[in-house]
Design a protein around this motif. Structure first.
Motif, PDB file in Angstrom:
ATOM      1  N   GLY A 195       0.794  -1.237  -0.033  1.00 60.87           N
ATOM      2  CA  GLY A 195      -0.021  -0.035  -0.070  1.00 60.87           C
ATOM      3  C   GLY A 195       0.786   1.083  -0.017  1.00 60.87           C
ATOM      4  N   SER A 203      -2.635   4.623   5.723  1.00 63.68           N
ATOM      5  CA  SER A 203      -2.190   4.109   4.674  1.00 63.68           C
ATOM      6  C   SER A 203      -3.433   3.475   3.698  1.00 63.68           C
ATOM      7  N   GLN A 204      -3.160   3.367   2.519  1.00 62.47           N
ATOM      8  CA  GLN A 204      -4.509   2.786   1.651  1.00 62.47           C
ATOM      9  C   GLN A 204      -3.632   1.594   0.976  1.00 62.47           C
ATOM     10  N   VAL A 205      -4.364   0.245   0.798  1.00 64.12           N
ATOM     11  CA  VAL A 205      -3.766  -0.530   0.228  1.00 64.12           C
ATOM     12  C   VAL A 205      -4.807  -1.069  -0.654  1.00 64.12           C
ATOM     13  N   ARG A 206      -4.854  -2.062  -1.529  1.00 67.12           N
ATOM     14  CA  ARG A 206      -5.569  -2.535  -2.573  1.00 67.12           C
ATOM     15  C   ARG A 206      -5.668  -3.951  -2.268  1.00 67.12           C
ATOM     16  N   ASP A 235     -10.341  -0.904  -2.417  1.00 67.64           N
ATOM     17  CA  ASP A 235      -9.587   0.054  -1.594  1.00 67.64           C
ATOM     18  C   ASP A 235      -9.819  -0.145  -0.178  1.00 67.64           C
ATOM     19  N   TYR A 288      -8.615   1.660   3.428  1.00 67.91           N
ATOM     20  CA  TYR A 288      -7.694   2.686   4.243  1.00 67.91           C
ATOM     21  C   TYR A 288      -7.458   2.059   5.633  1.00 67.91           C
TER      22      TYR A 288
END
Length: 407
Positions: free
Chosen positions: A167, A183-186, A191, A193
Motif C-alpha cells: 500500500g 495508509s491505503q492498500v488494495r 480500496d 484505508y
C-alpha cells in the motif's frame, strides 16, 4: 517677575500632575490586563482538571474491579461463532423506496443499512463482562507486531502480499499525545484505508453525537461532527439511533442500558484496553462501574486475542455479502487500528466480515470489532474524507447518529 515665576511653577505642577495621572492609569490598565489573563488561565486549568478527573475516576473504578475480580474466562471462542445467527445491518444493500433487497424485504432510501432494525443478532463472541485480564472476562496477550496474511476464502489480490505491508502512505499526524499514520492498500479487489493510532491516554479516543445530543432521530455527517469536535481522525460509529436496543456509553456517560439480546458489545476501558462482552451476561451499569469509557453495540466481534472470530463458513444471510466496512481494533492498550473499505461500485467489490477481520489481524490487531458500514462507512482525516461513501444508488456521506474520533 514674581508673577511670571508663579505661573511657571503652576505650569510645572500641572505637567507633573498629568504625568502622575498617566502613570496611574497605565498601572491600573496593566493590573486589569494581568487579572484577565490570570482568570482565563485559571478557568482553562479548572476545565482541564475536570476532564482529567473524569477519566481518572474511570481508571480507578476499573482498577478496583480488576483487583477484586476472579473466575475463568467467560468468552466464547471462534468455534461458537459457527452457530451464531446474524443479519448485520451494514451488509444490507440499500435500495430506493419500495425496492427489493433480494431477500424478500424492502426499505426506504433514507433508512440505515441495518434494514432489519432491532432484529439483527450477531451471537456471543466476547467475555462475560469483565475488564481484560481481570479474571472476569477475556484477557489479551498484547500485540506482537504485524503478521503475514493467512490463507482464507477471500485471498488477497494476486501479488498484493500482506495487507499490513503493501500500500501507499496517505498521511501522518503527530503531537505530544497522539501519533497517526494512514495508509491505503488494495486487496480483495477493494480500496482499504488503514489508520494506525497511538495515544498517551484513552481520553484521546473520543466519541461525538449528532447535534451534540442523544436522541433517536438526531443525525449529521461524519465530516461535520468531526470538524465541530476538533478531530484529527474520525470514522462513523455504531449508528445507535437506528436501534432501540444495545448499550450506549459515550465518553464515560451511560445513555442507554437496554441490552440487545444475543449481541456482543465492544468496551474501551479507561486504561485504553478493549474487550468484547455479552450483553446477555453483563449490564451497562456494571460496565460503567468497571471503568468503561466507550461501549459500542453494533458488532460482531471480528478478532479476539489475535485470532479471527468470524469465518467464511460461519457468516450467514446478509453478512455473507461484500460491502463497504468500518472497523476499530486494538493492537495494545492505547495502540489502535481503524479500517475502512470501499464497496458497491465497479472499482470496489467490498469486504466480507471474514476479510475485514483478516485485514485487522494482518495489521497486528489483538481485538477487532465491526461498526456500522455500507453507506455509513466514512473515514475523515485532517479535514478530508478519504474514502468514497456510497450506498449503491447514491453517492456522498450519509448522516449518522455518532462518530468515533481521535483528537
Amino acid at each position: 517677575m514674581s508673577g511670571m515665576h508663579a505661573q511657571h511653577s503652576a505650569a510645572r505642577r500641572r505637567r507633573s500632575g498629568s504625568r502622575i495621572g498617566v502613570v496611574a492609569c497605565s498601572c491600573l490598565l496593566a493590573a486589569f490586563t494581568a487579572f484577565v489573563l490570570l482568570d482565563a488561565f485559571a478557568i482553562a486549568r479548572v476545565e482541564q482538571s475536570v476532564q482529567q478527573a473524569d477519566l481518572s475516576s474511570i481508571v480507578e473504578a476499573q482498577n478496583a474491579t480488576a483487583s477484586d475480580a476472579g473466575g475463568d474466562d467467560a468468552g466464547d471462542d471462534a468455534a461458537d461463532v459457527a452457530g451464531a445467527s446474524s443479519s448485520s445491518s451494514e451488509d444490507e444493500t440499500e435500495t430506493s423506496s419500495g425496492a427489493s433487497n433480494g431477500d424478500g424485504t424492502t426499505e426506504s432510501a433514507e433508512s440505515n443499512d441495518d434494514s432489519l432494525g432491532n432484529t439483527h443478532r450477531h451471537g456471543k463472541h466476547g467475555s462475560g463482562g469483565g475488564k481484560p485480564g481481570s479474571g472476569n472476562g477475556a484477557g489479551h496477550s498484547g500485540g506482537s507486531g504485524k503478521t503475514n496474511a493467512s490463507t482464507n476464502d477471500g485471498t488477497l489480490d494476486e501479488g498484493a502480499g500482506s495487507v499490513a505491508t503493501s500500500g501507499t502512505s496517505v498521511g501522518t499526524y503527530s503531537d505530544d499525545n497522539m501519533t497517526i499514520t494512514v495508509s491505503q492498500v488494495r486487496a480483495y479487489d477493494t480500496d482499504i484505508y488503514v489508520a494506525d493510532v497511538t495515544v498517551s491516554s484513552a481520553e484521546y479516543l473520543k466519541t461525538a453525537l449528532a447535534q451534540n445530543a442523544y436522541g433517536r432521530n438526531l443525525k449529521d455527517t461524519t465530516s461535520n461532527m468531526a470538524d465541530e469536535a476538533g478531530a484529527v481522525l474520525a470514522i462513523n460509529g455504531d449508528y445507535y439511533g437506528f436501534r432501540d436496543e444495545g448499550y450506549v456509553v459515550r465518553n464515560g456517560v451511560l445513555y442507554r442500558d437496554t441490552a440487545a439480546a444475543g449481541t456482543d458489545a465492544l468496551v474501551v476501558y479507561g486504561d485504553g484496553s478493549m474487550a468484547s462482552v455479552s450483553q446477555d451476561e453483563v449490564t451497562a451499569q456494571q460496565l460503567v462501574e468497571s471503568g468503561a469509557w466507550q461501549v459500542f453495540s453494533f458488532g460482531p466481534t471480528l478478532v479476539k486475542d489475535g485470532a479471527l472470530t468470524v469465518t467464511a463458513d460461519s457468516e450467514v444471510s446478509q453478512s455473507m455479502g461484500s460491502n463497504p466496512r468500518t472497523a476499530i481494533g486494538m493492537i495494545d492498550p492505547l495502540h489502535y487500528i481503524v479500517v475502512v473499505s470501499g464497496g458497491r461500485t465497479d472499482d470496489n467489490a467490498g469486504l466480507t466480515l471474514n476479510q475485514l477481520a483478516q485485514v485487522l489481524v494482518d495489521n497486528g490487531a489483538t481485538y477487532g470489532y465491526n461498526l456500522d458500514g455500507g453507506g455509513s462507512t466514512t473515514m475523515w482525516f485532517q479535514g478530508e474524507v478519504l474514502n468514497d461513501p456510497t450506498s449503491g444508488n447514491r453517492d456522498g456521506e450519509r448522516q449518522v447518529s455518532d462518530i468515533v474520533y481521535f483528537g
